[in-house]
Motif scaffolding. Structure first.
Motif, PDB file in Angstrom:
ATOM      1  N   CYS A 212     -53.294 -52.852 -50.787  1.00 48.88           N
ATOM      2  CA  CYS A 212     -53.205 -54.235 -49.881  1.00 48.88           C
ATOM      3  C   CYS A 212     -54.255 -54.689 -49.098  1.00 48.88           C
TER       4      CYS A 212
ATOM      5  N   CYS B 168     -50.728 -61.949 -52.514  1.00 50.62           N
ATOM      6  CA  CYS B 168     -51.808 -61.880 -53.629  1.00 50.62           C
ATOM      7  C   CYS B 168     -51.365 -61.425 -54.712  1.00 50.62           C
ATOM      8  N   GLY B 169     -50.551 -60.521 -54.864  1.00 48.10           N
ATOM      9  CA  GLY B 169     -50.252 -59.758 -56.158  1.00 48.10           C
ATOM     10  C   GLY B 169     -50.930 -58.701 -56.177  1.00 48.10           C
TER      11      GLY B 169
ATOM     12  N   CYS C 266     -47.983 -60.320 -45.496  1.00 48.15           N
ATOM     13  CA  CYS C 266     -48.038 -60.596 -46.950  1.00 48.15           C
ATOM     14  C   CYS C 266     -48.411 -61.992 -47.153  1.00 48.15           C
ATOM     15  N   VAL C 267     -49.412 -62.096 -47.939  1.00 41.57           N
ATOM     16  CA  VAL C 267     -50.087 -63.446 -48.220  1.00 41.57           C
ATOM     17  C   VAL C 267     -49.777 -63.582 -49.938  1.00 41.57           C
TER      18      VAL C 267
ATOM     19  N   CYS D  32     -50.666 -55.484 -55.019  1.00 48.49           N
ATOM     20  CA  CYS D  32     -49.933 -54.385 -54.902  1.00 48.49           C
ATOM     21  C   CYS D  32     -49.156 -54.343 -56.167  1.00 48.49           C
TER      22      CYS D  32
HETATM   23  S1  SF4 Z   1     -51.107 -56.884 -51.647  1.00 48.34           S
HETATM   24 FE1  SF4 Z   1     -48.920 -57.085 -51.735  1.00 48.34          FE
HETATM   25  S2  SF4 Z   1     -48.074 -56.704 -49.760  1.00 48.34           S
HETATM   26 FE2  SF4 Z   1     -50.269 -56.872 -49.722  1.00 48.34          FE
HETATM   27  S3  SF4 Z   1     -50.761 -59.209 -49.425  1.00 48.34           S
HETATM   28 FE3  SF4 Z   1     -50.898 -58.828 -51.498  1.00 48.34          FE
HETATM   29  S4  SF4 Z   1     -48.799 -59.159 -52.193  1.00 48.34           S
HETATM   30 FE4  SF4 Z   1     -48.581 -59.040 -50.129  1.00 48.34          FE
END
Ligand code: SF4
Ligand code: SF4
Length: 140
Positions: A126, A88-89, A85-86, A91
């Protein structure tokens, strides 16, 4: 409108009856076959994604029960791989139940399995594939 994945178990007496056809015709339900294991002389199994109005879905399940078809929901168990997980938000933006939220001020993306409905919208959203869904049913 609801959409659920269900495991249907047929006996050798019920597998060749037009039961699934009637779910469409008489209960206004639509379905996709995700898996079918048909053994004419033994128990058979189908995994269907069934969609329709909630009342029609409930009536359809009552119909299955009356026919002697054993059914159970196929549930997605969601896990978030913290190593991938990075934060990024992406999800959190698609999660309809707020099972994924952004913890401020750190801006960490946190997952609460208790709030998760298993819809899997976050899996496709994601970018680094940090969310993993595995399917299970009580009897499978
Ligand atoms: S989409 Fe969600 S689980 Fe995937 S990298 Fe971004 S924050 Fe992490
Ligand atoms: S599976 Fe659905 S409810 Fe669960 S965390 Fe992902 S988007 Fe939210």
């Amino acid at each position: 409108m609801i959409k659920k994945r269900m495991v249907l178990r047929f006996t050798k007496k019920t597998w060749n009856q037009p039961i699934v056809y009637r779910l469409v015709k008489e209960y206004n339900l639509a379905f996709n076959i995700l898996k079918a294991s048909i053994f004419p002389k033994e128990a058979s199994l189908m995994v269907l994604e069934i969609s329709g109005a909630e009342t029609d879905f409930d009536r359809g399940m009552a119909y299955l029960k009356g026919c002697g078809v054993v059914y159970e929901p196929l549930e997605a168990n969601i896990k978030k791989d913290e190593n991938r997980c990075v934060h990024c938000g992406a999800c959190a933006a698609v999660c309809p139940t707020e099972a994924i939220s952004i913890q401020r001020p750190e801006m960490y993306v946190v997952f609460d399995p208790e709030k998760c409905s298993g819809c899997e919208l976050c899996v496709k959203a994601c970018p680094p594939r940090a969310i993993i869904a595995t399917l299970s049913s009580q009897g499978a």
